[in-house]
Motif scaffolding. Structure first.
Motif, PDB file in Angstrom:
ATOM      1  N   GLN A   4      66.264  62.719  48.673  1.00  0.00           N
ATOM      2  CA  GLN A   4      65.302  61.920  47.912  1.00  0.00           C
ATOM      3  C   GLN A   4      63.972  62.651  47.782  1.00  0.00           C
ATOM      4  O   GLN A   4      63.371  62.676  46.699  1.00  0.00           O
ATOM      5  CB  GLN A   4      65.094  60.565  48.575  1.00  0.00           C
ATOM      6  CG  GLN A   4      64.175  59.635  47.766  1.00  0.00           C
ATOM      7  CD  GLN A   4      64.117  58.232  48.342  1.00  0.00           C
ATOM      8  OE1 GLN A   4      64.421  58.025  49.514  1.00  0.00           O
ATOM      9  NE2 GLN A   4      63.747  57.280  47.516  1.00  0.00           N
ATOM     10  N   ASP A   5      63.506  63.268  48.855  1.00  0.00           N
ATOM     11  CA  ASP A   5      62.254  64.020  48.800  1.00  0.00           C
ATOM     12  C   ASP A   5      62.362  65.212  47.853  1.00  0.00           C
ATOM     13  O   ASP A   5      61.420  65.531  47.124  1.00  0.00           O
ATOM     14  CB  ASP A   5      61.867  64.512  50.193  1.00  0.00           C
ATOM     15  CG  ASP A   5      61.429  63.387  51.111  1.00  0.00           C
ATOM     16  OD1 ASP A   5      60.998  62.337  50.584  1.00  0.00           O
ATOM     17  OD2 ASP A   5      61.531  63.548  52.342  1.00  0.00           O
ATOM     18  N   GLU A  44      75.389  60.372  46.632  1.00  0.00           N
ATOM     19  CA  GLU A  44      74.006  60.071  47.024  1.00  0.00           C
ATOM     20  C   GLU A  44      73.037  60.389  45.894  1.00  0.00           C
ATOM     21  O   GLU A  44      72.113  59.610  45.614  1.00  0.00           O
ATOM     22  CB  GLU A  44      73.625  60.868  48.270  1.00  0.00           C
ATOM     23  CG  GLU A  44      72.211  60.566  48.770  1.00  0.00           C
ATOM     24  CD  GLU A  44      71.803  61.453  49.930  1.00  0.00           C
ATOM     25  OE1 GLU A  44      70.644  61.302  50.387  1.00  0.00           O
ATOM     26  OE2 GLU A  44      72.602  62.296  50.378  1.00  0.00           O
ATOM     27  N   LEU A  48      70.530  57.745  43.943  1.00  0.00           N
ATOM     28  CA  LEU A  48      69.075  57.934  43.930  1.00  0.00           C
ATOM     29  C   LEU A  48      68.503  58.000  42.513  1.00  0.00           C
ATOM     30  O   LEU A  48      67.300  58.155  42.343  1.00  0.00           O
ATOM     31  CB  LEU A  48      68.715  59.207  44.699  1.00  0.00           C
ATOM     32  CG  LEU A  48      68.883  59.126  46.216  1.00  0.00           C
ATOM     33  CD1 LEU A  48      68.694  60.495  46.842  1.00  0.00           C
ATOM     34  CD2 LEU A  48      67.905  58.123  46.819  1.00  0.00           C
TER      35      LEU A  48
END
Length: 233
Positions: A4-5, A44, A48
Motif C-alpha cells: 500500500q505504501d 492484494e 488496494l
C-alpha cells in the motif's frame, strides 16, 4: 515498506509528472506488472485499488486469471507467439504487443471464432535495439493499413519500450517519437477512428513517459519494492 505504501508513492510520482507537463491525472492509467508476483500479491494489489494487471507469459498467468479475472482488467504485455494466441484472446482485455502480420491474422482468426473484438496496441521498436520486439518505425503505416482491414482487431494505441538507462531523462526522445508516430497515424486517417493511447514507460522511467503523453504505463510490483527500499524517488 508494504504494498500500500509503495502504491501511494507511485501515485505521488504520477501526480508530479502530470503537474510538470500540465496533464490531467485522469488521463493516465498504471498497469501493475505481476508476472513475478504470487497470486496472493496480485490479489492484494487489486484489493488496494489497482484495476489493471499486466502479464507477459500466458501459461504462468492462467492460474491468476482463473482466480481473479473478474476483479480487474488484464493486459498481455509481452512478446506473443502465434501458438499462444488461443490462450490470450478471450482472457486478456488488451494485447500490447501486436507487431507482425502473422500474429494479427492469428488474433483475427481466434477473435472471429469467439465473436469478439480485441483491443490491441501496435508495438514499435523506436529505439532500434536488437533486443527489443516491435516494428521498425518506418514500417508502422504499411502495417497499420493491413491491420485496418481486419474487422475483429481494434487498434487502440501504440506501445514501445525504451532502453534501460541509468538516467531516465535519456528515454525522453523515445517516448516523444512514439507520440509523433501516433499523431501521424491519426493524420493519415488509416483507421476510421482516432488512436488515442500510448503504452510506454516502466518502473524506472514512467515519470518521463507520463510527461511525454503516456496514457498507460507499467510498474512492476517487485521492482518498485527494491527501488523504495533503496530510497529511490
Amino acid at each position: 515498506m508494504n504494498l500500500q505504501d509503495r502504491l501511494i508513492e507511485i501515485e505521488r510520482r504520477i501526480h508530479q509528472a502530470c503537474e510538470r507537463s500540465g496533464r490531467d491525472r485522469a488521463e493516465v492509467q498504471i498497469i501493475a506488472v505481476t508476472k513475478y508476483s504470487t497470486l496472493q500479491v496480485t490479489e492484494e494489489a487489486l484489493q488496494l485499488g489497482l484495476s489493471h494487471v499486466g502479464e507477459s507469459r500466458a501459461k504462468e498467468a492462467r492460474l491468476k486469471w482463473e482466480a481473479l479475472h473478474s476483479k480487474g482488467s488484464w493486459h498481455f504485455i509481452g512478446h506473443l507467439q502465434t501458438n499462444k494466441v488461443k490462450d490470450v484472446v478471450g482472457r486478456f482485455d488488451y494485447i500490447h504487443s501486436l507487431d507482425r502480420i502473422t500474429l494479427a491474422k492469428e488474433i483475427e482468426k481466434r477473435a472471429d471464432s469467439l465473436n469478439l473484438d480485441v483491443p490491441c496496441f501496435i508495438q514499435v521498436n523506436v529505439s532500434g535495439e536488437a533486443s527489443k520486439q516491435g516494428l521498425a518505425p518506418e514500417a508502422l503505416f504499411a502495417f497499420a493499413e493491413e491491420v485496418s482491414r481486419m474487422k475483429h482487431i481494434q487498434v487502440v494505441g501504440l506501445m514501445t519500450m525504451a532502453p534501460l538507462e541509468a538516467d531516465a531523462e535519456a528515454t525522453r526522445s523515445v517516448f516523444r517519437e512514439l507520440k509523433r508516430s501516433r499523431n501521424e497515424l491519426n493524420a493519415r486517417s488509416i483507421f476510421p477512428y482516432s488512436i488515442r493511447h500510448l503504452s510506454m514507460g516502466m518502473s524506472n522511467d514512467f515519470g518521463i513517459a507520463v510527461e511525454e503523453g503516456a496514457t498507460w504505463s507499467a510498474a512492476g510490483i517487485g521492482f518498485i519494492r527494491k527501488v523504495m527500499n533503496k530510497g529511490g524517488a
